[in-house]
Design an enzyme around this catalytic site. Structure first.
Site, PDB file in Angstrom:
ATOM      1  N   HIS A 156       0.681  -1.869  -0.272  1.00  0.00           N
ATOM      2  CA  HIS A 156      -0.341  -0.646   0.392  1.00  0.00           C
ATOM      3  C   HIS A 156       0.926   1.562   0.266  1.00  0.00           C
ATOM      4  CE1 HIS A 156      -2.542  -3.487   1.586  1.00  0.00           C
ATOM      5  NE2 HIS A 156      -3.178  -2.519   1.030  1.00  0.00           N
ATOM      6  N   HIS A 169      -4.245   2.595  -3.651  1.00  0.00           N
ATOM      7  CA  HIS A 169      -4.572   1.864  -2.004  1.00  0.00           C
ATOM      8  C   HIS A 169      -3.729   0.974  -1.940  1.00  0.00           C
ATOM      9  CE1 HIS A 169      -5.960   1.740   2.137  1.00  0.00           C
ATOM     10  NE2 HIS A 169      -6.118   0.125   1.371  1.00  0.00           N
ATOM     11  N   GLU A 199     -17.849  -4.499  24.365  1.00  0.00           N
ATOM     12  CA  GLU A 199     -17.465  -6.018  24.921  1.00  0.00           C
ATOM     13  C   GLU A 199     -15.377  -6.475  23.916  1.00  0.00           C
ATOM     14  OE1 GLU A 199     -21.024  -7.477  25.804  1.00  0.00           O
ATOM     15  OE2 GLU A 199     -19.887  -5.954  24.353  1.00  0.00           O
ATOM     16  N   HIS A 206     -28.515 -16.042  24.880  1.00  0.00           N
ATOM     17  CA  HIS A 206     -27.583 -16.021  26.179  1.00  0.00           C
ATOM     18  C   HIS A 206     -25.931 -17.040  26.636  1.00  0.00           C
ATOM     19  CE1 HIS A 206     -28.937 -11.778  26.174  1.00  0.00           C
ATOM     20  NE2 HIS A 206     -28.313 -11.651  27.799  1.00  0.00           N
ATOM     21  N   ARG A 213     -22.610 -19.780  36.283  1.00  0.00           N
ATOM     22  CA  ARG A 213     -24.240 -18.912  36.462  1.00  0.00           C
ATOM     23  C   ARG A 213     -23.855 -20.418  38.110  1.00  0.00           C
ATOM     24  NH1 ARG A 213     -29.751 -18.279  36.380  1.00  0.00           N
ATOM     25  NH2 ARG A 213     -30.247 -16.051  37.196  1.00  0.00           N
TER      26      ARG A 213
END
Length: 684
Positions: free
Chosen positions: A28, A262, A416, A479, A526
């Site tokens: 590039h 580019h 996240e 989830h 959990r």
């Protein structure tokens, strides 16, 4: 009129950059031609020592638009880093020190691996956070042992990627005034003019984030204006700075301002006219004027003196503040405190059942007190991930009243992917930071791009990934991770721990803290899990071990991880009681660690002549290398109470025992070789 040394330096940077691309016939050239003046203006202001590229108080340069790396390699060569002209000539060639995008393990002076757009600026935010925290922790009056700045170049593509929005927003909130970013506003992406997809007002967006914004409208040539903007940026307090550089991609070439420059080498006649315009020999390649070489050599010598003065300052610091000085020196040496593992939580089968996320909280509380380099946070799930040590302080601008810069707990917000990229930056800062971030296991997928770069770059970040299965219950399939562990386990150089009880949680943290050259993901439950009778930190640290042994030869081995290990042990008891089958249970909390053990050890757990069944309430993908048959969940989950879901999908002692009995019957009378055998074992 002869060109000034600055103009000659810029032409040299441009020339070396386009010659690299031309030699490789790949790369590039456009961005280096436009950005060379800014690169020169910034690098001549930075403090660094090429002979000591890990000096902790060096200024950092991050090339977020990593496709412009020919320019970075040119700068590293000119500033006498361990790169030669021959290295530049090997641009993009196999095993060269000048790969197609910057890689921190391949090239001295490259701070972070970049290429996937948006990651570099996000790493820069992490480096800035680490510098702020380190300075707030250890600087003393008249002893500013940490005052470095972080400079970052980024392009339109970086600004389009969502991860940069996440991290830029957080940088503004955190008032990271040690961070200066330069936007290469050349208005071209691979698809052509950015008007086709990117017309937002970037300066106003960054002002809304809380950044100070400066602009240089003629950055193709006006080195003085760029330098003045840098000077102004260095005086700004309370805000990170974005400098808009209006440039022309491929400046000076015949295809300037087009998408064609580019990602493709320039044509031969274009190269010649460029070199002629700089006053260089048209036929020359990799040309460095002697006065330019001398200029950069002088800059290097000046910077060596800067580091030498810092070394004197640090020596005086250690004399006046021996406790802090010893701690800083230990961290700079990459060593852990003596005895840091001596009092890790341990458990027996008499201890109560506890969720592994809760056990993780206890280990973090302990580690926080013995490892001052431990820093972490959560993506807006602190109360669910249980990632905030009780004694911790939030990392926040002092002016907010929410914490202080010496705080070691980060509020990442619902970001996240940004969190993962920032964690890579914190790791890249150095100073032995051991940093972690919390979210639900399913949402580590949001950050897969950053996790992959952690693995590729050998960065020892730690993910505290709770709610690891259908055991999270009522939140349902959106989830509940099914395929996530298979994805992460397939990633090279990545440790994925799914501990079955408290001892395995402690082992997972020991391995993760000591695993400074690879990321670790800790998949935690959990729901409560019982403490296993035969579990141990020592056994778990091998990645796999027998948690339910039998006398003599077993009829079947069940291999499992996490919450299904205790259910498998109950199934083994049931099989012995009801069917007279001797069933051993092997826990493999981490494939990555287990695979590193000697083949003799692994075969002692998973030997020839015994059928093996894997049990995990997730995708079965990957378990075939340890088992002949697999019991897992190759569909999405469901919404309901955890106990009901386990019963519905038959992950009960009875369900496992039934399948184990069928496996024994199927393999009876057949020759059964261990699934570990491979013709390529010696070369793995």
């Amino acid at each position: 009129m002869a060109p000034s040394i600055d103009e000659l330096s810029v032409s040299t940077i441009r020339g070396l950059s386009v010659d690299q691309v031309n030699a490789a016939q790949s790369g590039h050239p456009g961005a280096p031609l436009g950005l060379a003046p800014a690169a020169h203006a910034v690098w001549r202001r930075m403090k660094f020592n090429p002979q000591d590229p890990k000096w902790i108080n060096r200024d950092r340069f991050v090339l977020s638009n990593g496709h412009a790396c020919a320019m970075l390699y040119s700068l590293l060569y000119l500033y006498n880093y361990d790169l030669s002209i021959d290295d530049l000539k090997q641009f993009r060639q196999l095993n060269s020190k000048t790969p197609g995008h910057p890689e921190r393990l391949d090239t001295p002076g490259v701070e972070v691996t970049t290429g996937p757009l948006g990651q570099g600026i996000s790493n820069a935010v992490g480096i800035a956070i680490a510098q702020k925290q380190f300075a707030a922790t250890y600087n003393k009056p008249d002893f500013p042992i940490s005052d470095a700045k972080i400079f970052c170049f980024l392009g339109d593509g970086c600004l389009m990627e969502g991860v940069s929005s996440e991290t830029s927003s957080l940088a503004g909130h955190l008032q990271l005034d040690n961070l200066i970013a330069f936007w290469d506003d050349n208005r071209i992406s691979i698809d052509g003019d950015t008007a086709c997809a990117f017309t937002e007002n970037v300066p106003e967006r960054y002002k809304a984030y809380g950044w100070h914004v400066l602009e240089v409208p003629d950055a193709n040539t006006n080195i003085d204006a760029i330098s003045a903007a840098v000077d102004e940026a260095l005086e700004i307090t309370g805000k990170p700075v974005l400098i808009r550089l209006v440039t022309t991609i491929g400046f000076g070439s015949k295809v300037a301002g087009t998408g064609g420059v580019h990602g493709a080498p320039l044509k031969a006649d274009d190269l010649k006219q460029l070199k002629k315009s700089w006053g260089f020999d048209e036929e020359s390649n990799f040309f460095v004027p002697s006065e330019v070489a001398s200029y950069f050599a002088e800059k290097v010598e000046e910077n060596k003196k800067v580091q030498a003065e810092w070394e004197k300052l640090f020596a005086a610091y250690k004399e006046k503040y021996p406790k802090e000085g010893a701690e800083v020196q230990r961290r700079l040496d990459g060593k852990f405190p003596d005895g840091w593992k001596d009092n890790l939580p341990t458990f027996t089968s008499k201890d109560k059942a506890v969720a592994t996320r809760k056990l993780s909280e206890g280990v973090l509380d302990y580690l926080y007190g013995v490892l001052p380099e431990l820093i972490g946070g959560s993506a807006d799930l602190t109360g669910s991930n249980l990632t905030r040590p009780e004694a911790s302080t939030d990392f926040q601008p002092p002016s907010t009243g929410l914490g202080d810069y010496f705080g070691r707990y980060l509020r990442y917000g619902v970001r996240e992917h940004g969190m993962g990229a920032i964690m890579n930056g914190i790791d890249a800062f150095g100073a032995h930071y051991r940093n972690y971030g919390g979210t639900f296991l399913n949402f580590v997928s949001y950050a897969a791009g950053a996790v992959r770069l952690s693995a590729l770059s050998h960065q020892g970040v730690i993910w505290v990934a709770t709610h690891d299965s259908i055991g999270l219950g009522e939140d349902g399939p959106t989830h509940q991770p099914i395929e996530t562990l298979a994805l992460l386990r397939a990633m090279p150089n990545t440790s994925v721990w799914r501990p079955a009880d408290g001892n395995e949680v402690s082992a997972a943290y020991v391995a993760a803290i000591e695993g400074v050259d690879h990321p670790s993901i800790l998949a935690l439950t959990r729901q409560g899990l019982p403490q296993l009778e035969h579990s141990s930190i020592e056994g778990a640290l091998k990645g796999g071990y027998t948690v339910w042994p039998v006398e003599g030869k077993a009829d079947i081995i069940i291999v499992s991880s996490g919450s299904e290990v205790s259910i498998s042990v109950d199934a083994a008891k049931l099989l012995a009681e009801k069917k007279g089958l001797k069933t051993a249970v092997v826990s493999i909390p981490d494939f990555f660690t287990f695979d590193k053990q000697p083949i003799e050890y692994r075969l002692s757990l998973l030997p020839d002549g015994i059928p093996i069944l894997s049990v995990e309430v997730l995708s079965t993908f990957g378990w075939s290398k340890y088992s002949h048959e697999q019991f897992g969940l190759n569909r999405f989950g469901a919404s309901g109470k955890a106990g009901d879901l386990y019963k519905f999908f038959d992950f009960t002692p009875e369900g496992i025992a039934e399948r184990a009995e069928k496996v024994v019957a199927f393999y009876k009378g057949k020759t059964v070789g261990s699934p570990l055998h491979s013709a390529f074992e010696e070369t793995k």
